[in-house]
Design a protein around this motif. Structure first.
Motif, PDB file in Angstrom:
ATOM      1  N   ALA A   5       0.850  -1.186   0.000  1.00 29.94           N
ATOM      2  CA  ALA A   5       0.000   0.000   0.000  1.00 29.94           C
ATOM      3  C   ALA A   5       0.889   1.241   0.000  1.00 29.94           C
ATOM      4  N   PRO A   6       0.639   2.191  -0.899  1.00 26.28           N
ATOM      5  CA  PRO A   6       1.510   3.362  -1.023  1.00 26.28           C
ATOM      6  C   PRO A   6       1.225   4.450   0.003  1.00 26.28           C
ATOM      7  N   ALA A   7       2.220   5.281   0.229  1.00 25.35           N
ATOM      8  CA  ALA A   7       2.036   6.474   1.048  1.00 25.35           C
ATOM      9  C   ALA A   7       1.025   7.388   0.370  1.00 25.35           C
ATOM     10  N   SER A   8       0.467   8.283   1.148  1.00 20.01           N
ATOM     11  CA  SER A   8      -0.501   9.227   0.589  1.00 20.01           C
ATOM     12  C   SER A   8      -0.351  10.582   1.265  1.00 20.01           C
ATOM     13  N   SER A   9      -0.788  11.599   0.556  1.00 23.07           N
ATOM     14  CA  SER A   9      -0.794  12.956   1.102  1.00 23.07           C
ATOM     15  C   SER A   9      -2.235  13.428   1.138  1.00 23.07           C
ATOM     16  N   CYS A  61      -1.543   3.133   5.514  1.00 26.21           N
ATOM     17  CA  CYS A  61      -0.725   2.176   4.766  1.00 26.21           C
ATOM     18  C   CYS A  61      -0.806   0.793   5.385  1.00 26.21           C
ATOM     19  N   SER A  62      -0.635   0.738   6.697  1.00 27.67           N
ATOM     20  CA  SER A  62      -0.671  -0.550   7.385  1.00 27.67           C
ATOM     21  C   SER A  62      -2.056  -1.180   7.293  1.00 27.67           C
ATOM     22  N   VAL A  63      -3.089  -0.375   7.505  1.00 27.62           N
ATOM     23  CA  VAL A  63      -4.465  -0.865   7.452  1.00 27.62           C
ATOM     24  C   VAL A  63      -4.799  -1.405   6.069  1.00 27.62           C
ATOM     25  N   VAL A  64      -4.502  -0.617   5.048  1.00 31.74           N
ATOM     26  CA  VAL A  64      -4.859  -1.009   3.681  1.00 31.74           C
ATOM     27  C   VAL A  64      -4.095  -2.255   3.247  1.00 31.74           C
ATOM     28  N   ALA A  65      -2.792  -2.267   3.489  1.00 35.97           N
ATOM     29  CA  ALA A  65      -1.996  -3.433   3.095  1.00 35.97           C
ATOM     30  C   ALA A  65      -2.475  -4.685   3.821  1.00 35.97           C
ATOM     31  N   ALA A  66      -2.794  -4.547   5.113  1.00 32.75           N
ATOM     32  CA  ALA A  66      -3.244  -5.699   5.896  1.00 32.75           C
ATOM     33  C   ALA A  66      -4.567  -6.237   5.385  1.00 32.75           C
ATOM     34  N   ASP A  94       3.986   0.595   3.008  1.00 28.09           N
ATOM     35  CA  ASP A  94       4.116  -0.625   3.811  1.00 28.09           C
ATOM     36  C   ASP A  94       3.735  -1.858   2.998  1.00 28.09           C
ATOM     37  N   ARG A  95       4.295  -2.987   3.418  1.00 31.18           N
ATOM     38  CA  ARG A  95       3.907  -4.281   2.863  1.00 31.18           C
ATOM     39  C   ARG A  95       3.482  -5.195   4.009  1.00 31.18           C
ATOM     40  N   VAL A  96       2.529  -6.070   3.716  1.00 26.59           N
ATOM     41  CA  VAL A  96       2.056  -7.035   4.707  1.00 26.59           C
ATOM     42  C   VAL A  96       2.008  -8.419   4.078  1.00 26.59           C
ATOM     43  N   LEU A 126       4.305  -7.500   9.194  1.00 30.76           N
ATOM     44  CA  LEU A 126       4.218  -6.117   8.723  1.00 30.76           C
ATOM     45  C   LEU A 126       5.615  -5.592   8.438  1.00 30.76           C
ATOM     46  N   GLU A 127       5.846  -5.172   7.200  1.00 23.64           N
ATOM     47  CA  GLU A 127       7.089  -4.489   6.846  1.00 23.64           C
ATOM     48  C   GLU A 127       6.811  -2.997   6.929  1.00 23.64           C
ATOM     49  N   LYS A 128       7.224  -2.385   8.039  1.00 22.10           N
ATOM     50  CA  LYS A 128       6.875  -0.992   8.334  1.00 22.10           C
ATOM     51  C   LYS A 128       7.913  -0.057   7.736  1.00 22.10           C
ATOM     52  N   ASN A 129       7.569   0.525   6.599  1.00 20.05           N
ATOM     53  CA  ASN A 129       8.498   1.379   5.863  1.00 20.05           C
ATOM     54  C   ASN A 129       8.150   2.859   5.948  1.00 20.05           C
TER      55      ASN A 129
END
Length: 318
Positions: A7-11, A107-112, A35-37, A92-95
């Motif tokens: 899931a990509p970062a967002s502004s 990012c974490s929520v969406v990827a998960a 992030d990647r999950v 969780l790969e927290k980037n």
């Protein structure tokens, strides 16, 4: 079986659209900013571990991690459909740094949730997923806000509607714009950034906000780049939140000298963004920010375009 989702970062806000606009970001160098999950078959109902650059910033207790809430929330959604969770393990790969203004929790929520849904055969549709993502994000920020989760999940530039059964819809973006984003390495919590805002606004500020947002959306659809740029001004949050970001005004002045069309606060900060049309100017501004705005080893700067793809399944292993 295993699934990896990115899931990509967002502004969010983008100056003109407080709580109503958000854009997904993709670095032009091809790297992943998000992030990647990993979800894989497990020996117990649930286990969670974290890796990545910012994993040490997360709670040690897995049940205090938002991915635990995603697992329980997704399980409840399955039960409502007569289905059940499979035994699984999550990594969780927290980037993205927490409290950065780049939609880290989203990012974490969406990827998960994308990984969980794919792992279970995708029983939830896009609308159901987005609603669940908003609910999970709300558990962190204190209220349901889609301006990060919607672009993170769907990609592109998203206008948050949340009326008449429609949560979000994409609007045209200017492909030639470069988005320079810089996280200084400090933290501004969403709760603190909201607390500094006034409880009431002047009528004139409300009218200005509505007029500029409408004009920006109109300019985006009609391709009026010069009009869209002029509308990238914030009367709602920036006048108050700028005080939380050391060096913000200097960044704005330098960005203008560097050819930026507009500069603002990404989400609740402290990340800042600038919009430029020239790649070389964007790279020079990035270098200046790295030398003058970043305060510690956690900070970084990227030159981005809008990520039109959003969240996606990327493979079977981290």
């Amino acid at each position: 079986m295993s699934v990896v989702a990115y899931a990509p970062a967002s502004s969010a806000n983008l100056s003109v659209g407080f709580d109503a606009l958000g854009a997904a970001l993709a670095p032009i160098d091809g790297s992943l900013l998000g992030d990647r999950v990993l979800v894989e078959t497990g020996d117990s109902p649930f286990s969670l571990s974290a890796v990545g650059r910012y994993a040490h910033k997360l709670p040690d207790d897995p049940q205090k991690n938002i991915l635990y809430d995603c697992w329980t929330g997704y399980g409840e959604a399955l039960v409502a459909r007569g289905l059940s969770l499979k035994p699984l393990a999550m990594v969780l790969e927290k980037n993205l740094p927490v409290g950065s203004g780049l939609g880290s929790s989203s990012c974490s929520v969406v990827a998960a949730l994308v990984a969980l849904n794919e792992f279970h055969g995708a029983p939830l549709n896009e609308d159901e997923m987005l609603a669940l993502m908003g609910e999970m994000e709300g558990r962190i920020s204190g209220g349901v806000h889609y301006d990060n989760v919607a672009p993170c999940y769907l990609g592109g530039l998203q206008l948050i509607i949340d009326e008449a059964g429609v949560i979000s819809q994409g609007i045209p973006a200017f492909d030639e714009w470069y988005w320079v984003v810089c996280y200084p390495g400090t933290v501004v919590s969403t709760a603190a950034a909201r607390a500094i805002l006034p409880a009431q606004y002047r009528r004139q500020d409300c009218l200005t906000y509505g007029r500029r947002l409408a004009a920006f959306v109109h300019a985006s659809y009609t391709g009026q780049e010069s009009l869209a740029v002029v509308m990238l001004k914030d009367v709602i949050a920036e006048p108050y939140r700028a005080a939380l970001i050391d060096g913000f005004h200097q960044v704005r002045e330098q960005a203008a000298r560097s050819g930026a069309l507009a500069t603002g606060i990404s989400g609740s900060g402290p990340t800042v963004f600038s919009v430029l049309k020239d790649a070389a100017q964007a790279e020079r501004l990035k270098a200046w920010l790295e030398a003058n705005f970043i305060q510690n080893e956690d900070g970084f700067a990227r030159v981005c375009k809008i990520d039109m793809q959003g969240a996606r399944v990327t493979g079977k292993a981290l």
